[in-house]
Design a protein around this motif. Structure first.
Motif, PDB file in Angstrom:
ATOM      1  N   GLY A   1       0.038  -3.566   2.853  1.00 31.03           N
ATOM      2  CA  GLY A   1       0.239  -4.682   3.518  1.00 31.03           C
ATOM      3  C   GLY A   1      -1.164  -6.051   2.512  1.00 31.03           C
ATOM      4  N   VAL A   2      -0.334  -7.308   2.965  1.00 29.94           N
ATOM      5  CA  VAL A   2      -1.275  -8.410   2.760  1.00 29.94           C
ATOM      6  C   VAL A   2      -1.883  -9.254   3.449  1.00 29.94           C
ATOM      7  CG1 VAL A   2      -1.239 -10.062   1.071  1.00 29.94           C
ATOM      8  CG2 VAL A   2      -1.171  -8.151   0.233  1.00 29.94           C
ATOM      9  N   LEU A   8      -9.038 -10.068   9.418  1.00 31.68           N
ATOM     10  CA  LEU A   8      -7.231  -8.722   9.815  1.00 31.68           C
ATOM     11  C   LEU A   8      -7.790  -7.138   9.137  1.00 31.68           C
ATOM     12  CD1 LEU A   8      -4.991  -9.097  11.772  1.00 31.68           C
ATOM     13  CD2 LEU A   8      -4.060  -9.916  10.052  1.00 31.68           C
ATOM     14  N   ILE A   9      -8.053  -7.822   7.961  1.00 35.88           N
ATOM     15  CA  ILE A   9      -7.651  -6.345   7.424  1.00 35.88           C
ATOM     16  C   ILE A   9      -8.514  -5.255   7.880  1.00 35.88           C
ATOM     17  CG2 ILE A   9      -8.387  -5.448   4.745  1.00 35.88           C
ATOM     18  CD1 ILE A   9      -5.527  -7.463   5.020  1.00 35.88           C
ATOM     19  N   CYS A  23      -6.796  -7.794   0.691  1.00 32.50           N
ATOM     20  CA  CYS A  23      -6.887  -9.201   1.492  1.00 32.50           C
ATOM     21  C   CYS A  23      -6.784 -10.091   0.579  1.00 32.50           C
ATOM     22  CB  CYS A  23      -8.487  -9.134   1.580  1.00 32.50           C
ATOM     23  SG  CYS A  23      -9.477 -11.484   2.103  1.00 32.50           S
ATOM     24  N   SER A  24      -5.659 -10.891   0.706  1.00 37.94           N
ATOM     25  CA  SER A  24      -4.999 -12.399  -0.298  1.00 37.94           C
ATOM     26  C   SER A  24      -3.714 -12.889  -0.102  1.00 37.94           C
ATOM     27  CB  SER A  24      -3.831 -10.675  -1.281  1.00 37.94           C
ATOM     28  OG  SER A  24      -3.881 -11.665  -2.796  1.00 37.94           O
ATOM     29  N   ARG A  25      -4.126 -14.296  -0.449  1.00 36.38           N
ATOM     30  CA  ARG A  25      -3.313 -15.148  -0.295  1.00 36.38           C
ATOM     31  C   ARG A  25      -1.645 -14.308  -0.299  1.00 36.38           C
ATOM     32  NH1 ARG A  25      -4.505 -19.422   2.180  1.00 36.38           N
ATOM     33  NH2 ARG A  25      -2.476 -20.608   1.350  1.00 36.38           N
ATOM     34  N   ILE A  26      -0.906 -14.673  -0.016  1.00 31.86           N
ATOM     35  CA  ILE A  26       0.496 -13.997  -0.954  1.00 31.86           C
ATOM     36  C   ILE A  26       1.105 -14.964  -2.397  1.00 31.86           C
ATOM     37  CG2 ILE A  26       1.646 -16.300   0.666  1.00 31.86           C
ATOM     38  CD1 ILE A  26       4.088 -13.703   1.412  1.00 31.86           C
ATOM     39  N   TYR A  31      -1.422  -7.103  -7.145  1.00 33.07           N
ATOM     40  CA  TYR A  31      -0.593  -6.135  -7.857  1.00 33.07           C
ATOM     41  C   TYR A  31       0.431  -6.074  -9.212  1.00 33.07           C
ATOM     42  CZ  TYR A  31      -0.743  -5.317  -2.998  1.00 33.07           C
ATOM     43  OH  TYR A  31      -1.281  -4.991  -1.588  1.00 33.07           O
ATOM     44  N   ALA A  32       0.747  -5.695 -10.249  1.00 26.85           N
ATOM     45  CA  ALA A  32       0.964  -5.651 -11.395  1.00 26.85           C
ATOM     46  C   ALA A  32       2.643  -6.255 -10.973  1.00 26.85           C
ATOM     47  CB  ALA A  32       0.928  -3.762 -11.922  1.00 26.85           C
ATOM     48  N   ASP A  33       3.037  -6.559 -12.343  1.00 27.90           N
ATOM     49  CA  ASP A  33       5.015  -7.046 -11.654  1.00 27.90           C
ATOM     50  C   ASP A  33       5.001  -6.148 -12.074  1.00 27.90           C
ATOM     51  OD1 ASP A  33       3.346  -9.417 -12.764  1.00 27.90           O
ATOM     52  OD2 ASP A  33       4.691  -9.682 -15.080  1.00 27.90           O
TER      53      ASP A  33
END
Length: 175
Positions: A1-2, A8-9, A23-26, A31-33
């Protein structure tokens, strides 16, 4: 989940410790390709003022070839716009950007523009009080609001004019 909210995280990690959270912007996920077989974006990509293309490009990047994306956004309809104006834009008050509304065709076009093959589109059969009666929704609180929302959903979800979200399912081509 992001999610971009660290608060929230923290709550999600405490509630669902068996799930990995980031915790990241979409638009730039850590994450790797080709990491995921599929992704679900439930009412997220429409919140970037520049449009959904950066988020969709990032979802495409992190999906494996053949991976499937399920994307939802608020539907662009006269009822949705009327409700948004009544609920979120008081007369004469300037508002900051919040979200885009899209037709099903616009959402499908956005997925195609990022290289996804569109498998299915439609609207989610869910009505909410805010769409059915924005005025009543803005006046009710607590249990009364909850009950009225359940009644609206029970009676009106079958009617397309009261649906809130559109969806598109897309697949990343296999090379």
């Amino acid at each position: 989940g992001v999610d971009y909210s660290s608060e929230l995280i923290r709550r999600l990690e405490a509630t669902y410790p068996e799930t990995r959270w980031a915790c990241s912007r979409i638009q730039s996920m850590p994450y790797a390709d080709g990491t995921f077989d599929g992704v679900i974006s439930w009412g997220v990509v429409e919140h970037d003022e520049d449009g959904p293309s950066k988020a969709l490009r990032e979802l495409f990047r992190v999906m494996k070839p053949g991976g499937v994306a399920f994307i939802t956004v608020p539907i662009d309809s006269p009822m949705q716009r009327r409700a948004a104006e009544r609920l979120y834009r008081p007369a004469g008050v300037s508002q900051a950007f919040f979200q885009y509304f899209m037709t099903t065709e616009e959402l499908a076009g956005e997925l195609r523009s990022q290289g996804l093959e569109v498998l299915d589109t439609g609207t989610l059969p869910v009505a909410v009080l805010e769409l059915v009666s924005p005025l009543l929704s803005s006046r009710l609180r607590g249990l009364a609001h909850s009950i009225a929302n359940v009644v609206a959903a029970s009676l009106l979800s079958g009617l397309k004019r009261y649906r809130v979200m559109t969806y598109c399912i897309g697949r990343k081509p296999v090379a």
